[in-house]
Enzyme design. Structure first.
Site, PDB file in Angstrom:
ATOM      1  N   SER A 445       0.624  -1.370  -0.328  1.00  0.00           N
ATOM      2  CA  SER A 445      -0.099   0.043   0.145  1.00  0.00           C
ATOM      3  C   SER A 445       1.084   1.300  -0.208  1.00  0.00           C
ATOM      4  O   SER A 445       2.324   1.701   0.511  1.00  0.00           O
ATOM      5  CB  SER A 445      -0.826  -0.254   1.203  1.00  0.00           C
ATOM      6  OG  SER A 445      -0.991   1.479   1.535  1.00  0.00           O
ATOM      7  N   TYR A 468      -2.529   5.931  -3.738  1.00  0.00           N
ATOM      8  CA  TYR A 468      -3.844   6.463  -4.218  1.00  0.00           C
ATOM      9  C   TYR A 468      -3.293   7.605  -4.841  1.00  0.00           C
ATOM     10  O   TYR A 468      -1.784   7.746  -4.401  1.00  0.00           O
ATOM     11  CB  TYR A 468      -3.718   7.074  -2.807  1.00  0.00           C
ATOM     12  CG  TYR A 468      -4.801   6.021  -1.965  1.00  0.00           C
ATOM     13  CD1 TYR A 468      -5.473   5.570  -1.724  1.00  0.00           C
ATOM     14  CD2 TYR A 468      -4.266   5.445  -0.063  1.00  0.00           C
ATOM     15  CE1 TYR A 468      -6.089   4.740  -1.086  1.00  0.00           C
ATOM     16  CE2 TYR A 468      -4.649   4.409  -0.054  1.00  0.00           C
ATOM     17  CZ  TYR A 468      -6.050   3.993  -0.041  1.00  0.00           C
ATOM     18  OH  TYR A 468      -6.447   2.994   0.392  1.00  0.00           O
ATOM     19  N   THR A 494      -5.966   2.380  -6.967  1.00  0.00           N
ATOM     20  CA  THR A 494      -7.124   2.687  -6.099  1.00  0.00           C
ATOM     21  C   THR A 494      -7.931   3.809  -6.179  1.00  0.00           C
ATOM     22  O   THR A 494      -8.002   4.633  -6.398  1.00  0.00           O
ATOM     23  CB  THR A 494      -6.992   2.701  -4.210  1.00  0.00           C
ATOM     24  OG1 THR A 494      -6.140   0.786  -4.789  1.00  0.00           O
ATOM     25  CG2 THR A 494      -8.197   2.388  -3.709  1.00  0.00           C
ATOM     26  N   LYS A 590      -8.655  -0.438  -8.294  1.00  0.00           N
ATOM     27  CA  LYS A 590      -9.245  -1.991  -7.363  1.00  0.00           C
ATOM     28  C   LYS A 590     -10.464  -0.567  -6.918  1.00  0.00           C
ATOM     29  O   LYS A 590      -9.928   0.516  -7.239  1.00  0.00           O
ATOM     30  CB  LYS A 590      -8.226  -1.938  -6.579  1.00  0.00           C
ATOM     31  CG  LYS A 590      -8.782  -2.651  -5.299  1.00  0.00           C
ATOM     32  CD  LYS A 590      -7.806  -2.669  -3.928  1.00  0.00           C
ATOM     33  CE  LYS A 590      -8.043  -2.962  -2.902  1.00  0.00           C
ATOM     34  NZ  LYS A 590      -9.198  -1.765  -2.244  1.00  0.00           N
ATOM     35  N   HIS A 614     -13.632  -1.476  -0.460  1.00  0.00           N
ATOM     36  CA  HIS A 614     -12.448  -1.628   0.117  1.00  0.00           C
ATOM     37  C   HIS A 614     -12.715  -2.145   1.417  1.00  0.00           C
ATOM     38  O   HIS A 614     -12.727  -1.400   2.869  1.00  0.00           O
ATOM     39  CB  HIS A 614     -12.996   0.156   0.191  1.00  0.00           C
ATOM     40  CG  HIS A 614     -11.160   1.302   0.479  1.00  0.00           C
ATOM     41  ND1 HIS A 614     -10.433   0.891  -0.466  1.00  0.00           N
ATOM     42  CD2 HIS A 614     -10.765   1.102   1.409  1.00  0.00           C
ATOM     43  CE1 HIS A 614      -9.085   1.579   0.301  1.00  0.00           C
ATOM     44  NE2 HIS A 614      -9.396   1.380   0.955  1.00  0.00           N
TER      45      HIS A 614
END
Ligand code: FMN
Length: 716
Positions: A445, A468, A494, A590, A614
């Site tokens: 992440s 992100y 994402t 995602k 999520h």
């Protein structure tokens, strides 16, 4: 101080004595002494290195075998040899192990008489068992050894040598009956007695190299560290502790113990004879490092598989990056034992809850608002019913699958979860290693507590990076570029987080506001002294990828709680198309729950979609991911991979998702709970549980391979 001085003094004496000048070294053939018989792993590697050094230095490097007494004979001979740089020792860690175990009985001092030059190869030891024993893991072996002290047979091909010692441990304090390796009876000849277990060095020269490699890659073979046994990636006495390696490699005063090359704990060390000249040592040291890359490239089977080879390749790619010390994801014996008593993911969740302060546990466990979507994710799996086939001959099950165009040992990938270092020190590294060991992809992440570089360096395996999109677009692009440089296989963008979800548990626990100590959370933290101690010992985790994000924020918790304000709520299809154009490898998106959007993504050249809400942490009331899956699969008609996450807690969930058309599932909390319970060992346990359940579910469903799982298995 003394140790370093004595080596340097010997060097000076040697030069004054008028030996050949360092410039002309080597002026005559150089002998490389090997303490093991010809044809063994150390010998084979020594000969390859000798050949390369002969070619690059223009002088013969000749291997001489002087086997016996676990290389003590050769080691003592080199220690006594003229200190002129023409007699080298090519040794395994027996150089150190012998001196430690037989203190006072060997006539050399590994530190005073030798100066390590380079780490030449890493040879994992592989424990193999007969299928009849039903020993499938180190834990099984320990349990059996405990139950039958002295009765288990172990076959070794050398008496009193490294392989035997590594299994028997020979560590101080090992007692019979404590389940330690002394409870194994050692047979010295595997040909005469049928062994219960055996051990092989995974090497080019090992007689069972092929079999050992197959075992080490096989679904049943795991690094012993992931089973919670100390030693991590090497066995017993061979592993020098990281602390030890660090201490000695960082201190010039202890310069003798410096290990060049990969900086791993295990492996083969070449030392040069006593009183070597600094110039000679330097020259020799430089050559192998350069040549070793060629060695690795030309002799692939000398490199260990999986994470180590991947990590070394990546290290080359990013050699400019600062290299912090290897992170440890330690586990106590108690925690390791506890996770072995966890029979399902819910048990791991309970263990995590018991260990963590409520604020931390709720941050992981919780979701948005009324947590309806969180509950729906599970309910959707529970609603699916299967119509199992019978009489299918399911003794052998193949769980391997193609995920994103490459092989995975399971139709499972580990998804991105931010901030998990709060749950266990360096949990990201632990989870990534567990995934690599299980042979499945791992996604790092953006908000992880380990950097892109750290994971590439320390975990290996198949790595994906999840991005992100920040308002500071340059920051996102910088992260993506680092992932590219460090060899990440795929980029996952994402898209379901234009703003943060309303996670009320965090508000209540004072976690989602700027982190501050309040009477409530001080009491909460005080109730979990084990967790507090681990934070005191290892420090507060850092969101290493986004450390620059909020310079005014003083702690990770502050960044984590306020991070929503940095996301780019304006990010749109054009932005995504630009990201697609700028990323040369596979790309996943995602957070998709709509068939029309999945279809549009296929048109943009996106390789995979992750059907996800999520984990219920964003829009409460969003459809359950599993419910959204079938229309998406129909819409993309095989043009892209479709993965699904949200609520996967059982092996049978994987069968259900695949029957509904997914290529594979992604895990969020399942491995996270494991990691919070016991670091890498806990994450590995979560994966083991899911794998075992998957195998059993496939057998009970009458399917032998992942390819056989289809919609005909669905009962409703
Ligand atoms: C603590 C936590 C942190 C997460 N962090 C991220 C993240 O950084 N990026 C992301 O795309 N998804 C993140 N997710 C979502 C997961 O990737 C995944 O979609 C979700 O956890 C799946 O649901 P499950 O946990 O019920 O299986 C996070 C989830 C949790 C529980």
């Amino acid at each position: 101080m003394k140790k370093g001085t004595s080596v340097l003094a010997a060097v000076a004496l040697c030069v004054l004595a008028g030996g050949a000048g360092a410039q002309s070294y080597p002026a005559k053939p150089v002998k490389i002494m090997v303490g093991f018989a010809a044809g063994g792993p150390t010998d084979v590697i020594a000969r390859i290195v000798a050949q390369d050094m002969t070619l690059s230095l223009g002088q013969s490097f000749v291997v001489e075998n002087r086997p016996g007494a676990n290389a003590i004979i050769a080691t003592e001979a080199v220690a006594r040899s003229a200190p002129d740089g023409y007699t080298l020792l090519f040794s395994s860690l027996s150089l150190l192990v012998n001196a430690i175990l037989m203190e006072g009985r060997v006539h050399y001092d590994p530190f005073k008489d030798f100066a390590p030059v380079s780490n030449a190869a890493v040879l994992p030891m592989v424990v193999v068992t007969s299928p009849e024993t039903r020993i499938a893991s180190m834990q099984d072996l320990i349990v059996l050894a405990k139950a039958k002290p002295g009765e288990l047979s172990y076959a070794t091909f050398h008496r009193h040598e490294n392989d035997q010692r590594s299994v028997q441990g020979q560590r101080p304090g090992a007692r019979r009956g404590d389940g330690g390796p002394r409870d194994l009876h050692v047979l010295s000849d595997r040909r005469n007695r049928r062994p219960g277990i055996g051990e092989e060095t995974e090497s080019a020269g090992g007689r069972h190299a092929q079999a050992a490699r197959r075992f080490s890659r096989g679904a049943h073979a795991r690094a012993i560290g992931s089973a919670g046994i100390r030693g991590d990636r090497a066995l017993g006495g061979h592993a020098r502790s990281r602390q030890y390696a660090r201490r000695h490699s960082q201190s010039p005063r202890r310069g003798n113990a410096q290990v060049a090359g990969e900086g791993r704990d295990e492996g083969t060390v070449q030392g040069i004879g006593r009183g070597h000249r600094r110039g000679h040592a330097g020259r020799i040291r430089r050559v192998p490092e350069k040549r070793l890359r060629t060695l690795g490239a030309r002799h692939q089977n000398l490199r260990s598989e999986g994470r180590m080879s991947a990590a070394s390749g990546l290290r080359n790619a990013g050699s400019d990056a600062a290299a912090p010390a290897e992170s440890s994801c330690p586990v106590s014996r108690g925690a390791a034992a506890r996770v072995l008593r966890a029979w399902n993911i819910a048990d791991l969740r309970r263990l995590a809850k018991r260990r963590l302060p409520r604020a931390i546990f709720d941050f992981f466990d919780g979701a948005a608002e009324d947590e309806t979507t969180l509950a729906d994710n599970r309910a959707a799996f529970e609603r699916v019913r299967l119509a199992p086939k019978t009489l299918a001959g399911v003794a052998r099950i193949d769980t391997s699958a193609a995920i994103l165009g490459a092989r995975s040992k399971l139709p499972i990938a580990v998804g991105p979860t931010g901030g998990i270092g709060f749950g266990w020190p360096f949990a990201d590294v632990g989870v990534a290693r567990a995934a690599a060991t299980a042979g499945i992809p791992y996604t790092l992440s953006t908000m992880a507590t380990a950097s892109i570089e750290r994971i590439a360096r320390e975990a290996g395996g198949r790595l994906w990076f999840q991005a992100y999109v920040f308002r500071q677009r340059g920051m996102t692009l910088g992260l993506v570029e680092r992932a590219r440089q460090f060899g990440y296989e795929a980029l996952m963008v994402t898209v379901d987080v234009p703003v943060g979800g309303k996670r009320e548990r965090d508000f209540r626990n004072d976690f989602a506001i700027r982190f501050r100590f309040t009477p409530r959370n001080v009491l909460d933290f005080a109730s979990r002294p084990g967790w507090v101690l681990s934070v005191l010992r290892h420090g507060m985790p850092r969101l290493e990828n986004v450390a620059d994000l909020a310079p005014e924020a003083k702690s990770t918790a502050e960044i984590a709680s306020s991070v929503g304000q940095f996301w780019d709520a304006d990010f749109d299809w054009d932005g995504l198309a630009r990201m697609r154009d700028g990323w040369p490898r596979k790309m996943l998106v995602k957070g998709i729950l709509r068939a029309d959007e999945a279809e549009r993504l296929a048109g943009l050249g996106i390789d995979a979609v992750v059907v996800s809400n999520h984990g219920g942490r964003q829009l409460d009331g969003a459809v359950a991911a599993l419910t959204a899956l079938p229309p998406i699969v129909r819409a993309v008609k095989g043009r892209m991979s479709v993965l699904v996450d949200g609520g996967v807690r059982r092996g049978v969930d994987v069968v259900k998702a695949l029957a509904l058309g997914a290529e594979g599932v992604m895990l969020g909390r399942a491995t996270l709970y494991g990691a919070c319970a016991a670091g890498e060992a806990g994450a590995a346990r979560a994966l083991e549980i899911l794998r075992d359940e998957l195998v059993r579910s496939m057998q009970l469903s009458g399917v032998r391979s992942v390819g056989e799982i289809g919609p005909d298995l669905l009962a409703n």
